[in-house]
Design a protein around this motif. Structure first.
Motif, PDB file in Angstrom:
ATOM      1  N   UNK A  62       1.204  -1.045   0.096  1.00  0.00           N
ATOM      2  CA  UNK A  62       0.232   0.160  -0.055  1.00  0.00           C
ATOM      3  C   UNK A  62       0.564   1.176   0.220  1.00  0.00           C
ATOM      4  N   UNK A  63       1.869   1.428   0.999  1.00  0.00           N
ATOM      5  CA  UNK A  63       2.691   2.477   1.164  1.00  0.00           C
ATOM      6  C   UNK A  63       3.488   2.538  -0.379  1.00  0.00           C
ATOM      7  N   UNK A  64       4.475   1.603  -1.099  1.00  0.00           N
ATOM      8  CA  UNK A  64       4.667   1.833  -2.235  1.00  0.00           C
ATOM      9  C   UNK A  64       3.743   1.955  -3.475  1.00  0.00           C
ATOM     10  N   UNK A  65       2.596   1.773  -3.745  1.00  0.00           N
ATOM     11  CA  UNK A  65       1.874   2.663  -4.553  1.00  0.00           C
ATOM     12  C   UNK A  65       1.265   3.664  -3.954  1.00  0.00           C
ATOM     13  N   UNK A  66       1.309   3.868  -3.211  1.00  0.00           N
ATOM     14  CA  UNK A  66       1.447   6.181  -3.060  1.00  0.00           C
ATOM     15  C   UNK A  66       2.471   6.437  -3.036  1.00  0.00           C
ATOM     16  N   UNK A  84       6.748  -8.661  -3.973  1.00  0.00           N
ATOM     17  CA  UNK A  84       6.458  -8.295  -4.352  1.00  0.00           C
ATOM     18  C   UNK A  84       6.355  -7.447  -6.187  1.00  0.00           C
ATOM     19  N   UNK A  85       6.684  -8.671  -6.890  1.00  0.00           N
ATOM     20  CA  UNK A  85       6.941  -8.003  -8.282  1.00  0.00           C
ATOM     21  C   UNK A  85       5.618  -6.558  -8.339  1.00  0.00           C
ATOM     22  N   UNK A  86       4.339  -6.293  -8.317  1.00  0.00           N
ATOM     23  CA  UNK A  86       3.695  -5.223  -8.074  1.00  0.00           C
ATOM     24  C   UNK A  86       3.951  -4.132  -7.598  1.00  0.00           C
ATOM     25  N   UNK A  87       5.411  -4.269  -6.553  1.00  0.00           N
ATOM     26  CA  UNK A  87       5.299  -3.470  -6.082  1.00  0.00           C
ATOM     27  C   UNK A  87       6.907  -2.607  -7.005  1.00  0.00           C
ATOM     28  N   UNK A  88       8.013  -3.728  -7.247  1.00  0.00           N
ATOM     29  CA  UNK A  88       8.634  -3.010  -8.482  1.00  0.00           C
ATOM     30  C   UNK A  88       8.369  -2.698  -9.756  1.00  0.00           C
ATOM     31  N   UNK A  90       5.576  -1.052  -9.718  1.00  0.00           N
ATOM     32  CA  UNK A  90       4.700   0.590  -9.124  1.00  0.00           C
ATOM     33  C   UNK A  90       6.415   1.180  -9.767  1.00  0.00           C
ATOM     34  N   UNK A  91       6.961   1.979  -8.936  1.00  0.00           N
ATOM     35  CA  UNK A  91       8.366   1.889  -8.810  1.00  0.00           C
ATOM     36  C   UNK A  91       9.302   2.430  -9.804  1.00  0.00           C
ATOM     37  N   UNK A  92       8.976   1.325 -10.844  1.00  0.00           N
ATOM     38  CA  UNK A  92       9.781   1.712 -12.050  1.00  0.00           C
ATOM     39  C   UNK A  92       9.193   2.482 -12.528  1.00  0.00           C
ATOM     40  N   UNK A  93       7.287   2.201 -12.618  1.00  0.00           N
ATOM     41  CA  UNK A  93       7.217   3.200 -13.802  1.00  0.00           C
ATOM     42  C   UNK A  93       7.694   4.710 -13.988  1.00  0.00           C
ATOM     43  N   UNK A  94       7.389   5.322 -12.328  1.00  0.00           N
ATOM     44  CA  UNK A  94       8.255   7.082 -12.453  1.00  0.00           C
ATOM     45  C   UNK A  94       8.971   6.728 -12.071  1.00  0.00           C
ATOM     46  N   UNK A  95      10.229   5.873 -11.814  1.00  0.00           N
ATOM     47  CA  UNK A  95      11.438   5.566 -11.303  1.00  0.00           C
ATOM     48  C   UNK A  95      12.618   4.718 -11.649  1.00  0.00           C
ATOM     49  N   UNK A  96      14.097   5.431 -11.523  1.00  0.00           N
ATOM     50  CA  UNK A  96      14.743   4.754 -12.198  1.00  0.00           C
ATOM     51  C   UNK A  96      15.668   3.902 -10.970  1.00  0.00           C
ATOM     52  N   UNK A  97      16.181   2.856 -10.746  1.00  0.00           N
ATOM     53  CA  UNK A  97      15.918   1.385  -9.502  1.00  0.00           C
ATOM     54  C   UNK A  97      17.177   1.155  -8.804  1.00  0.00           C
TER      55      UNK A  97
END
Length: 176
Positions: A62-66, A84-88, A90-97
């Motif tokens: 929930x926190x990562x999605x926000x 959780x693949x969903x976390x990764x 979410x983070x990659x959509x608008x971020x450089x990991x």
């Protein structure tokens, strides 16, 4: 501007580096573990004890999605965020990991300083670290746009290396 997201195992320097990097770049810093504790009014060790790991992972998701929807921030995730693949995603959509790594010995030394690591509160810490690293290593690597080994680097050196990477990739302009 894209977010800069730091992932990696416990004790690899995500929080220390994230704070420094955010300061150098003039961006807000978000530590997802701290955000989870603040939003839920309970420490992560207590959350694990009272409600279990699955409950914590739901709060983490929930926190990562926000925070992944923010822009121009530096985010440091918890070590298990990649589970959780969903976390990764979410983070990659608008971020450089950026994945931070370190040797088992250094992780044990760094994580031994505090007892707030629920997954390492056991008698066989070294075996636990080796086992968790083996299970997560491919996840960290597959999620990464860039990987830095922090074993023999200070947070300042890691921050410098990230800034060089960001400049080379055209993700930073001007001074920083």
């Amino acid at each position: 501007m894209k977010n800069i997201v730091l992932i990696g195992f416990m004790g690899t320097g995500k929080t220390s580096t994230g704070r420094l990097l955010a300061s150098r770049l003039g961006r807000p810093f978000i530590d997802t573990d701290k955000r989870i504790e603040t939003d839920n009014g309970i420490s992560i060790p207590d959350m694990f004890t009272l409600y279990g790991e699955a409950y914590f992972r739901k709060k983490e998701k929930d926190t990562i999605a926000k925070v992944a929807r923010y822009t121009n921030v530096v985010i440091a995730t918890g070590g298990g965020a990649v589970l959780a693949e969903e976390n990764v995603n979410c983070l990659k959509i608008n971020g450089l990991v950026i994945t931070l790594t370190a040797s088992v010995e250094v992780i044990l030394e760094r994580t031994g300083r505090r007892s707030n690591r629920p997954l390492l509160n056991c008698d066989r810490r070294e075996q636990q670290v080796i086992q968790l690293l083996a299970a997560r290593d491919a996840l960290y690597k597959n999620a990464a746009d860039f990987i830095i080994d922090t074993t023999v680097r200070s947070p300042q050196q890691v921050t410098e290396e990230i800034i060089v990477y960001l400049r080379r990739g055209g993700h930073l302009r001007g001074r920083s």
